[in-house]
Design a protein around this motif. Structure first.
Motif, PDB file in Angstrom:
ATOM      1  N   LEU A  57       0.831  -1.196   0.000  1.00  0.00           N
ATOM      2  CA  LEU A  57       0.000   0.000   0.000  1.00  0.00           C
ATOM      3  C   LEU A  57       0.869   1.251   0.000  1.00  0.00           C
ATOM      4  CD1 LEU A  57      -1.923  -2.294   1.043  1.00  0.00           C
ATOM      5  CD2 LEU A  57      -3.116  -0.499   2.263  1.00  0.00           C
ATOM      6  N   SER A  58       0.397   2.290  -0.659  1.00  0.00           N
ATOM      7  CA  SER A  58       1.112   3.564  -0.694  1.00  0.00           C
ATOM      8  C   SER A  58       0.841   4.337   0.590  1.00  0.00           C
ATOM      9  CB  SER A  58       0.651   4.384  -1.892  1.00  0.00           C
ATOM     10  OG  SER A  58      -0.689   4.814  -1.695  1.00  0.00           O
ATOM     11  N   SER A  59       1.676   5.349   0.857  1.00  0.00           N
ATOM     12  CA  SER A  59       1.456   6.160   2.061  1.00  0.00           C
ATOM     13  C   SER A  59       0.118   6.888   1.988  1.00  0.00           C
ATOM     14  CB  SER A  59       2.603   7.151   2.269  1.00  0.00           C
ATOM     15  OG  SER A  59       2.744   7.993   1.159  1.00  0.00           O
ATOM     16  N   LYS A  60      -0.284   7.303   0.794  1.00  0.00           N
ATOM     17  CA  LYS A  60      -1.577   7.975   0.635  1.00  0.00           C
ATOM     18  C   LYS A  60      -2.719   7.021   1.005  1.00  0.00           C
ATOM     19  CE  LYS A  60      -4.564  10.266  -2.685  1.00  0.00           C
ATOM     20  NZ  LYS A  60      -4.816  10.580  -4.078  1.00  0.00           N
ATOM     21  N   THR A  61      -2.656   5.787   0.520  1.00  0.00           N
ATOM     22  CA  THR A  61      -3.688   4.797   0.821  1.00  0.00           C
ATOM     23  C   THR A  61      -3.690   4.462   2.306  1.00  0.00           C
ATOM     24  OG1 THR A  61      -3.534   3.886  -1.407  1.00  0.00           O
ATOM     25  CG2 THR A  61      -4.525   2.469   0.279  1.00  0.00           C
ATOM     26  N   ILE A  62      -2.505   4.318   2.881  1.00  0.00           N
ATOM     27  CA  ILE A  62      -2.408   4.018   4.310  1.00  0.00           C
ATOM     28  C   ILE A  62      -3.041   5.142   5.123  1.00  0.00           C
ATOM     29  CG2 ILE A  62      -0.820   3.690   6.252  1.00  0.00           C
ATOM     30  CD1 ILE A  62       1.070   2.280   4.227  1.00  0.00           C
ATOM     31  N   ALA A  63      -2.761   6.386   4.749  1.00  0.00           N
ATOM     32  CA  ALA A  63      -3.337   7.530   5.475  1.00  0.00           C
ATOM     33  C   ALA A  63      -4.858   7.508   5.411  1.00  0.00           C
ATOM     34  CB  ALA A  63      -2.793   8.841   4.913  1.00  0.00           C
ATOM     35  N   GLU A  64      -5.403   7.102   4.274  1.00  0.00           N
ATOM     36  CA  GLU A  64      -6.858   7.045   4.127  1.00  0.00           C
ATOM     37  C   GLU A  64      -7.467   5.899   4.936  1.00  0.00           C
ATOM     38  OE1 GLU A  64      -7.422   6.650  -0.065  1.00  0.00           O
ATOM     39  OE2 GLU A  64      -6.763   8.695  -0.489  1.00  0.00           O
ATOM     40  N   LEU A  65      -6.747   4.793   5.036  1.00  0.00           N
ATOM     41  CA  LEU A  65      -7.302   3.597   5.667  1.00  0.00           C
ATOM     42  C   LEU A  65      -7.007   3.475   7.158  1.00  0.00           C
ATOM     43  CD1 LEU A  65      -6.529   0.959   2.888  1.00  0.00           C
ATOM     44  CD2 LEU A  65      -8.642   2.238   3.262  1.00  0.00           C
ATOM     45  N   ALA A  77     -18.025   3.152   1.933  1.00  0.00           N
ATOM     46  CA  ALA A  77     -17.000   3.409   0.914  1.00  0.00           C
ATOM     47  C   ALA A  77     -15.621   2.943   1.398  1.00  0.00           C
ATOM     48  CB  ALA A  77     -16.963   4.890   0.567  1.00  0.00           C
ATOM     49  N   LEU A  78     -15.309   3.203   2.665  1.00  0.00           N
ATOM     50  CA  LEU A  78     -14.022   2.746   3.193  1.00  0.00           C
ATOM     51  C   LEU A  78     -13.965   1.229   3.293  1.00  0.00           C
ATOM     52  CD1 LEU A  78     -12.982   5.364   5.896  1.00  0.00           C
ATOM     53  CD2 LEU A  78     -11.780   4.767   3.802  1.00  0.00           C
ATOM     54  N   LEU A  79     -15.073   0.610   3.657  1.00  0.00           N
ATOM     55  CA  LEU A  79     -15.101  -0.859   3.698  1.00  0.00           C
ATOM     56  C   LEU A  79     -14.849  -1.442   2.314  1.00  0.00           C
ATOM     57  CD1 LEU A  79     -18.062  -1.567   6.133  1.00  0.00           C
ATOM     58  CD2 LEU A  79     -15.622  -1.961   6.530  1.00  0.00           C
ATOM     59  N   GLU A  80     -15.423  -0.810   1.300  1.00  0.00           N
ATOM     60  CA  GLU A  80     -15.196  -1.255  -0.073  1.00  0.00           C
ATOM     61  C   GLU A  80     -13.723  -1.081  -0.446  1.00  0.00           C
ATOM     62  OE1 GLU A  80     -16.623   0.037  -4.501  1.00  0.00           O
ATOM     63  OE2 GLU A  80     -18.132   0.068  -2.905  1.00  0.00           O
ATOM     64  N   ARG A  81     -13.144   0.027  -0.023  1.00  0.00           N
ATOM     65  CA  ARG A  81     -11.725   0.286  -0.304  1.00  0.00           C
ATOM     66  C   ARG A  81     -10.844  -0.745   0.392  1.00  0.00           C
ATOM     67  NH1 ARG A  81      -8.470   4.984  -1.345  1.00  0.00           N
ATOM     68  NH2 ARG A  81      -6.526   4.051  -2.039  1.00  0.00           N
ATOM     69  N   LEU A  82     -11.169  -1.064   1.635  1.00  0.00           N
ATOM     70  CA  LEU A  82     -10.415  -2.096   2.358  1.00  0.00           C
ATOM     71  C   LEU A  82     -10.511  -3.438   1.639  1.00  0.00           C
ATOM     72  CD1 LEU A  82     -11.273  -1.339   6.093  1.00  0.00           C
ATOM     73  CD2 LEU A  82      -9.017  -1.217   5.026  1.00  0.00           C
ATOM     74  N   ALA A  83     -11.702  -3.779   1.188  1.00  0.00           N
ATOM     75  CA  ALA A  83     -11.885  -5.046   0.466  1.00  0.00           C
ATOM     76  C   ALA A  83     -11.083  -5.046  -0.830  1.00  0.00           C
ATOM     77  CB  ALA A  83     -13.371  -5.271   0.186  1.00  0.00           C
TER      78      ALA A  83
END
Length: 133
Positions: A57-65, A77-83
């Motif tokens: 995962l990128s730092s941007k994705t990690i910051a979002e998650l 939406a975040l659950l979908e992103r995690l999946a």
């Protein structure tokens, strides 16, 4: 705890910890003299960040998650992103397993060739001469 202690306890460089702060992955309180001070929970957070980086995962994705991973609360939406990210991790695992299987077959063939006295080079040369090359 100070930045050097956090680095020592997590095996992450001080420079990386500063980068995590720049990327809003980690935060520290500052003393009047400007020194960083981290709570005890920072150890687990840094370890989680490292795991997520290792998963690709990128730092941007990690910051979002991170908020939903740490708090356990997420929007649909975040659950979908995690999946989705989990699916990417699964695909990388599958790709790595295929690469390992391929290496295993090369190792097995090379071991077999060593036992019969034929090296990979000699085998390819004999194949080339049989082809008329």
């Amino acid at each position: 705890m100070r930045v050097g202690e956090l680095a020592g306890r997590t095996g992450v460089s001080v420079r990386a910890l500063r980068y995590y702060e720049e990327q809003n992955l980690l935060s520290a309180e500052r003393s009047p003299s400007g020194q960083r001070h981290y709570p005890e929970s920072a150890v687990d957070r840094v370890q989680l960040i490292q795991q997520l980086y290792a998963a690709g995962l990128s730092s941007k994705t990690i910051a979002e998650l991170l908020p939903c991973v740490i708090d356990g609360r997420a929007t649909p939406a975040l659950l979908e992103r995690l999946a989705t990210e989990r699916g990417h991790v699964d695909q990388r695992i599958t790709d790595l397993l295929h690469a390992r299987d391929r290496l295993d077959s090369v190792i097995t063939a090379a071991t077999s060739n060593m036992l019969t006295g034929m090296s990979c080079r000699r085998k390819s040369e004999s194949t080339s001469s049989a082809d008329g090359r």
